[in-house]
Design a protein around this motif. Sequence first.
Motif, PDB file in Angstrom:
ATOM      1  N   LEU A  43      26.184  42.035  45.416  1.00 12.77           N
ATOM      2  CA  LEU A  43      26.375  41.901  43.969  1.00 12.77           C
ATOM      3  C   LEU A  43      25.110  41.108  42.611  1.00 12.77           C
ATOM      4  N   ALA A  44      24.499  41.891  42.541  1.00 16.84           N
ATOM      5  CA  ALA A  44      22.831  41.960  42.157  1.00 16.84           C
ATOM      6  C   ALA A  44      22.806  41.724  40.404  1.00 16.84           C
ATOM      7  N   GLU A  45      21.592  41.530  40.625  1.00 19.15           N
ATOM      8  CA  GLU A  45      21.587  41.801  39.168  1.00 19.15           C
ATOM      9  C   GLU A  45      19.732  42.077  38.999  1.00 19.15           C
ATOM     10  N   THR A  46      19.434  43.175  38.432  1.00 15.98           N
ATOM     11  CA  THR A  46      17.973  43.809  38.556  1.00 15.98           C
ATOM     12  C   THR A  46      17.468  43.260  37.450  1.00 15.98           C
ATOM     13  N   ALA A  47      16.493  43.319  37.719  1.00 18.24           N
ATOM     14  CA  ALA A  47      15.428  42.800  36.723  1.00 18.24           C
ATOM     15  C   ALA A  47      15.153  44.152  35.125  1.00 18.24           C
ATOM     16  N   THR A  48      14.658  43.770  34.082  1.00 14.08           N
ATOM     17  CA  THR A  48      15.043  44.446  33.075  1.00 14.08           C
ATOM     18  C   THR A  48      13.999  46.192  33.127  1.00 14.08           C
ATOM     19  N   GLU A  49      12.934  45.873  34.017  1.00 11.26           N
ATOM     20  CA  GLU A  49      12.532  47.350  33.678  1.00 11.26           C
ATOM     21  C   GLU A  49      13.485  48.756  34.883  1.00 11.26           C
ATOM     22  N   VAL A  50      13.954  47.812  35.522  1.00 10.53           N
ATOM     23  CA  VAL A  50      15.090  48.921  36.668  1.00 10.53           C
ATOM     24  C   VAL A  50      15.888  49.500  36.082  1.00 10.53           C
ATOM     25  N   CYS A  51      15.643  51.174  35.710  1.00  6.05           N
ATOM     26  CA  CYS A  51      16.383  52.032  35.115  1.00  6.05           C
ATOM     27  C   CYS A  51      17.519  52.372  36.020  1.00  6.05           C
ATOM     28  N   ARG A  52      17.779  52.162  37.364  1.00  8.35           N
ATOM     29  CA  ARG A  52      18.523  53.534  38.098  1.00  8.35           C
ATOM     30  C   ARG A  52      19.379  51.853  39.548  1.00  8.35           C
ATOM     31  N   PRO A  53      19.823  50.743  38.936  1.00  8.76           N
ATOM     32  CA  PRO A  53      19.546  49.317  39.495  1.00  8.76           C
ATOM     33  C   PRO A  53      20.860  50.075  41.224  1.00  8.76           C
ATOM     34  N   GLY A  54      21.224  50.623  41.246  1.00  3.71           N
ATOM     35  CA  GLY A  54      22.565  50.951  42.092  1.00  3.71           C
ATOM     36  C   GLY A  54      21.174  52.246  43.546  1.00  3.71           C
ATOM     37  N   PRO A  55      20.877  52.741  42.860  1.00  5.59           N
ATOM     38  CA  PRO A  55      20.249  53.482  43.968  1.00  5.59           C
ATOM     39  C   PRO A  55      18.167  52.727  44.647  1.00  5.59           C
ATOM     40  N   THR A  56      18.058  51.609  43.743  1.00  6.90           N
ATOM     41  CA  THR A  56      16.892  50.414  43.687  1.00  6.90           C
ATOM     42  C   THR A  56      17.775  49.427  44.902  1.00  6.90           C
ATOM     43  N   LEU A  57      18.890  49.301  44.044  1.00  5.46           N
ATOM     44  CA  LEU A  57      19.698  48.148  45.662  1.00  5.46           C
ATOM     45  C   LEU A  57      19.827  49.063  46.950  1.00  5.46           C
ATOM     46  N   CYS A  58      20.564  50.105  46.364  1.00  9.92           N
ATOM     47  CA  CYS A  58      20.979  50.454  47.948  1.00  9.92           C
ATOM     48  C   CYS A  58      19.081  50.698  48.893  1.00  9.92           C
ATOM     49  N   GLY A  59      17.470  51.434  47.818  1.00  8.17           N
ATOM     50  CA  GLY A  59      17.101  51.385  48.524  1.00  8.17           C
ATOM     51  C   GLY A  59      16.519  49.802  49.449  1.00  8.17           C
ATOM     52  N   LEU A  60      16.625  48.964  48.703  1.00 11.43           N
ATOM     53  CA  LEU A  60      16.489  47.186  49.241  1.00 11.43           C
ATOM     54  C   LEU A  60      17.724  47.296  50.290  1.00 11.43           C
TER      55      LEU A  60
END
Length: 494
Positions: A59-76
Amino acid sequence: MLQCGVVGLCIVCVDHAEQGLGAVSTAAAQVDGLGLALTDSPQIRGAVVLSTCNRVMVLAETATEVCRPGPTLCGLLADHGATVLAQESSVLEGDDAVWRLFRIASGLESMVTGEREIAGQLKRALRFARTQSTVTPLIGHLVEEALRTSRKVATQTRLSAQGRTVVAVGFDLVSQTLDFSGARVLVMGTGSYAGATCAQLRDRGVAEILVHSTSGRAQGFARRHEVTAVDDDRLAPVLAGVDLVVTCRGSGVPALTRQVAARAVEDRAAVAGVDRDLVVLDLAVSGDVEQPVPAGLRVIDLAAIRDAVPASAAAERGEAERIVAEGVHDLAMDLERRRLAPAVVALRDTLSDLVQAELDRLPEDGSIPVDAAAQALRRLAASMAHIPSVRARIASEHGLGDRWLNSLSDVLGIDVEVDEHILDLGGLGLGAMASGDTLTCPVTGLSVSDLAPAEDRGQHGVHPMAHDDPHQLRAVQGHRPEDVAHLVTIEETR
């Protein structure tokens, strides 16, 4: 759907029902240190990692400037070696993530529907994340509200009242071939499942509980749970004489190796004179019994437990779903109140400024005649009514009277019955008149065009005007979140 500002919230999950126990086992081996690793990235504000026999979830909260939370989290996740979570998982964002979290916490997504073990596991995951400072206020609030809802499901439905847990269903399977009354049981592991195992074994009337651990924690666990610790030298003879072994270490390294198991089977027949199979209840998601198992060893694993889980009654599950829906609704309202809190504080500050302006007019000696007090109160009332009165006139000139009436009802609770439209001003083009283009409120400094819908303002290039007038609603910079919430609470109780 929630409308409460949960943009940036994301869940990545590998689940027993969707990806299978094999994927859960592989994912569990890849999450060590994952919370800290993720939050080292500026794109992730916070993260909680949950790993159980049912699922592995981030369960994650991304920064406000992240437009696509899901793909960003999966990439990390892929960058940090959590390839199963990155490539084979279910990804949910925003509202969907909130719903999934509440359902998981309430046991509705568990292998055993309604089981209470998941609530404790989620609570420990949150506590551990807080020790590592990877929890944001939003994540902490969401998890705590999900746990609160899970307690309601436990107390208001019969799902958990039946005591159905992974451990309990496993023992039910064992009881088909083994009488617990008077049995000797060896528990291999000292984690949360080991504690739950000891408690249920006592309820089933076993004669003796022994515990073994290669981590060196067996002695401390034995003192806390009033059981007997077994060291490495005594493991072989104990295995030969017990009636049941429960493995719940889950470290990825088998607690019961093929060599040790084979020796235990031989010793049972040759030394202890026991001719029945040694039953092993394997509760580890990664499997604590090395394969293939020797003859004379019967293993009941999570796959067998899943197949034996009884289906929950539709009425019980429906009630649980209703409670979860109420919990999500209450969360949405709470987050919306928090979002509007700065406006409530600004309103209070504006009214305080108007009152102070009248107080400054009073005589310094502290004496004031009744007529002067009445005049001051009338000026205060006129000042407070000035802005909505001007807005009413402007709204009426531009066909927005109904919107003004709705605002009056919503904000001040004033409901006024008025006649229907005689002429619809909205289509007469009065907004294009020169007088309308330059008309501004003397108090707020807002132009007529500021009353238009946001999309219309964008089309005509209208920008918000600077709020320099001291009577305007002020931004509440400097107010702490807890102060804002406190003021909202005061407003609600008045």
